[in-house]
Scaffold this motif. Sequence first.
Motif, mmCIF file in Angstrom:
data_model
loop_
_atom_site.group_PDB
_atom_site.id
_atom_site.type_symbol
_atom_site.label_atom_id
_atom_site.label_comp_id
_atom_site.label_asym_id
_atom_site.label_seq_id
_atom_site.Cartn_x
_atom_site.Cartn_y
_atom_site.Cartn_z
ATOM 1 N N LEU A 52 -9.345 35.813 46.592
ATOM 2 C CA LEU A 52 -8.901 35.320 45.286
ATOM 3 C C LEU A 52 -7.360 35.311 45.078
ATOM 4 O O LEU A 52 -6.947 36.459 45.338
ATOM 5 C CB LEU A 52 -9.675 35.950 44.063
ATOM 6 N N TYR A 53 -6.739 34.630 44.414
ATOM 7 C CA TYR A 53 -5.320 34.593 44.075
ATOM 8 C C TYR A 53 -5.107 34.505 42.666
ATOM 9 O O TYR A 53 -5.696 33.820 41.938
ATOM 10 C CB TYR A 53 -4.574 33.608 44.841
ATOM 11 N N THR A 54 -3.677 34.635 42.257
ATOM 12 C CA THR A 54 -3.511 34.602 40.743
ATOM 13 C C THR A 54 -2.110 33.660 41.163
ATOM 14 O O THR A 54 -1.366 33.669 42.305
ATOM 15 C CB THR A 54 -2.833 35.831 40.378
ATOM 16 N N PHE A 55 -1.614 32.999 40.131
ATOM 17 C CA PHE A 55 -0.482 32.007 39.994
ATOM 18 C C PHE A 55 0.454 32.426 39.030
ATOM 19 O O PHE A 55 0.023 32.458 37.647
ATOM 20 C CB PHE A 55 -1.202 30.551 39.633
ATOM 21 N N ASP A 56 1.890 32.549 39.416
ATOM 22 C CA ASP A 56 2.826 32.879 38.634
ATOM 23 C C ASP A 56 3.068 31.955 37.295
ATOM 24 O O ASP A 56 3.424 32.370 36.268
ATOM 25 C CB ASP A 56 4.173 33.290 39.239
ATOM 26 N N LYS A 57 2.710 30.797 37.597
ATOM 27 C CA LYS A 57 3.246 29.722 36.569
ATOM 28 C C LYS A 57 1.840 29.542 35.453
ATOM 29 O O LYS A 57 2.023 28.919 34.379
ATOM 30 C CB LYS A 57 3.184 28.414 37.153
ATOM 31 N N ASP A 58 0.908 30.382 35.457
ATOM 32 C CA ASP A 58 -0.325 30.581 34.526
ATOM 33 C C ASP A 58 0.467 31.532 33.357
ATOM 34 O O ASP A 58 1.263 32.213 33.770
ATOM 35 C CB ASP A 58 -1.524 31.328 34.910
ATOM 36 N N PRO A 104 -6.040 33.731 35.545
ATOM 37 C CA PRO A 104 -7.151 32.937 36.301
ATOM 38 C C PRO A 104 -7.050 33.181 37.622
ATOM 39 O O PRO A 104 -5.922 33.353 38.111
ATOM 40 C CB PRO A 104 -6.472 31.351 35.835
ATOM 41 N N LEU A 105 -8.233 33.109 38.208
ATOM 42 C CA LEU A 105 -8.558 33.402 39.664
ATOM 43 C C LEU A 105 -8.872 32.086 40.539
ATOM 44 O O LEU A 105 -9.465 31.036 39.962
ATOM 45 C CB LEU A 105 -9.616 34.207 39.903
ATOM 46 N N TYR A 106 -8.301 31.896 41.580
ATOM 47 C CA TYR A 106 -8.226 30.788 42.426
ATOM 48 C C TYR A 106 -8.371 31.039 43.955
ATOM 49 O O TYR A 106 -8.283 32.392 44.285
ATOM 50 C CB TYR A 106 -6.956 30.103 42.548
ATOM 51 N N PHE A 107 -9.131 30.106 44.592
ATOM 52 C CA PHE A 107 -9.234 30.346 46.141
ATOM 53 C C PHE A 107 -7.994 29.392 46.657
ATOM 54 O O PHE A 107 -7.233 28.747 46.020
ATOM 55 C CB PHE A 107 -10.334 29.278 46.387
ATOM 56 N N TRP A 108 -7.842 29.392 48.043
ATOM 57 C CA TRP A 108 -6.629 28.676 48.740
ATOM 58 C C TRP A 108 -7.397 27.934 49.894
ATOM 59 O O TRP A 108 -8.388 28.588 50.403
ATOM 60 C CB TRP A 108 -5.787 29.841 49.205
ATOM 61 N N VAL A 109 -7.289 26.629 49.676
ATOM 62 C CA VAL A 109 -7.933 25.850 50.852
ATOM 63 C C VAL A 109 -7.279 26.260 52.093
ATOM 64 O O VAL A 109 -8.223 25.883 53.270
ATOM 65 C CB VAL A 109 -7.945 24.361 50.419
ATOM 66 N N GLY A 110 -6.249 26.781 52.423
ATOM 67 C CA GLY A 110 -5.891 27.245 53.853
ATOM 68 C C GLY A 110 -6.561 28.474 54.268
ATOM 69 O O GLY A 110 -6.419 28.704 55.512
ATOM 70 N N THR A 117 -6.017 35.531 54.249
ATOM 71 C CA THR A 117 -4.852 35.898 53.256
ATOM 72 C C THR A 117 -3.914 34.953 53.225
ATOM 73 O O THR A 117 -2.837 35.358 53.197
ATOM 74 C CB THR A 117 -4.733 37.191 53.066
ATOM 75 N N ASN A 118 -4.171 33.877 53.941
ATOM 76 C CA ASN A 118 -2.975 32.903 54.200
ATOM 77 C C ASN A 118 -2.429 32.343 52.942
ATOM 78 O O ASN A 118 -1.356 31.865 52.957
ATOM 79 C CB ASN A 118 -3.445 31.412 54.809
ATOM 80 N N GLY A 119 -2.833 32.379 51.749
ATOM 81 C CA GLY A 119 -2.290 31.917 50.521
ATOM 82 C C GLY A 119 -1.229 32.825 49.978
ATOM 83 O O GLY A 119 -0.579 32.472 48.757
ATOM 84 N N ASP A 120 -1.133 34.137 50.508
ATOM 85 C CA ASP A 120 -0.314 35.004 49.702
ATOM 86 C C ASP A 120 1.032 34.586 49.950
ATOM 87 O O ASP A 120 1.760 34.626 50.856
ATOM 88 C CB ASP A 120 -0.662 36.501 50.459
ATOM 89 N N GLY A 121 1.706 34.672 48.758
ATOM 90 C CA GLY A 121 3.303 34.507 48.744
ATOM 91 C C GLY A 121 3.513 32.708 48.973
ATOM 92 O O GLY A 121 4.754 32.433 48.935
ATOM 93 N N VAL A 122 2.724 31.886 48.984
ATOM 94 C CA VAL A 122 2.749 30.360 49.053
ATOM 95 C C VAL A 122 3.716 30.039 47.856
ATOM 96 O O VAL A 122 3.487 30.173 46.744
ATOM 97 C CB VAL A 122 1.615 29.662 49.184
ATOM 98 N N GLY A 123 4.990 29.258 48.352
ATOM 99 C CA GLY A 123 5.740 28.883 47.230
ATOM 100 C C GLY A 123 6.504 30.034 46.361
ATOM 101 O O GLY A 123 7.110 29.679 45.442
ATOM 102 N N GLY A 124 5.996 31.275 46.746
ATOM 103 C CA GLY A 124 6.808 32.397 46.051
ATOM 104 C C GLY A 124 5.982 32.643 44.673
ATOM 105 O O GLY A 124 6.470 33.508 43.841
#
Length: 130
Positions: A52-58, A104-110, A117-124
């Motif tokens: 699960l991931y978090t998004f800085d723009k939330d 909020p928590l998300y999955f990453w399609v990658g 854990t391929n989504g860690d750091g995507v787009g910063g």
Amino acid sequence: MKLIAALTLGVIVAGCDQAYAQGDYYSYDAAPEQITLVAGHGPLTAENGMTLYTFDKDTANTSNCYDSCAASWPPYLATGGAMDGLTQIERRDGTMQWAKDGEPLYFWVGDTAPGDTNGDGVGGVWHIAK
């Protein structure tokens, strides 16, 4: 000496513990079951082992990931029940999404397999939830 705090988080366990696509989102079918995670050790995962991931723009208790964003970062939708350590937030389409500490928590399609854990750091702006 390190002090390790144990957090009890609920997870939703489906008869078949696979997520299924529901539009652009992932959803689960069953009632919560308790598990124990150790704080600071590894990523927060759903019951199927997907990170699960978090998004800085939330912002606090508010998702800002919709449309093409949600297609790549499916929200971890809440279908009822409660989980210790998590809260539910309402998305602008009326669905409920799990959040940790207001994030909020998300999955990453990658991520294609449990533990990825391929989504860690995507787009910063995307980070593993811990």
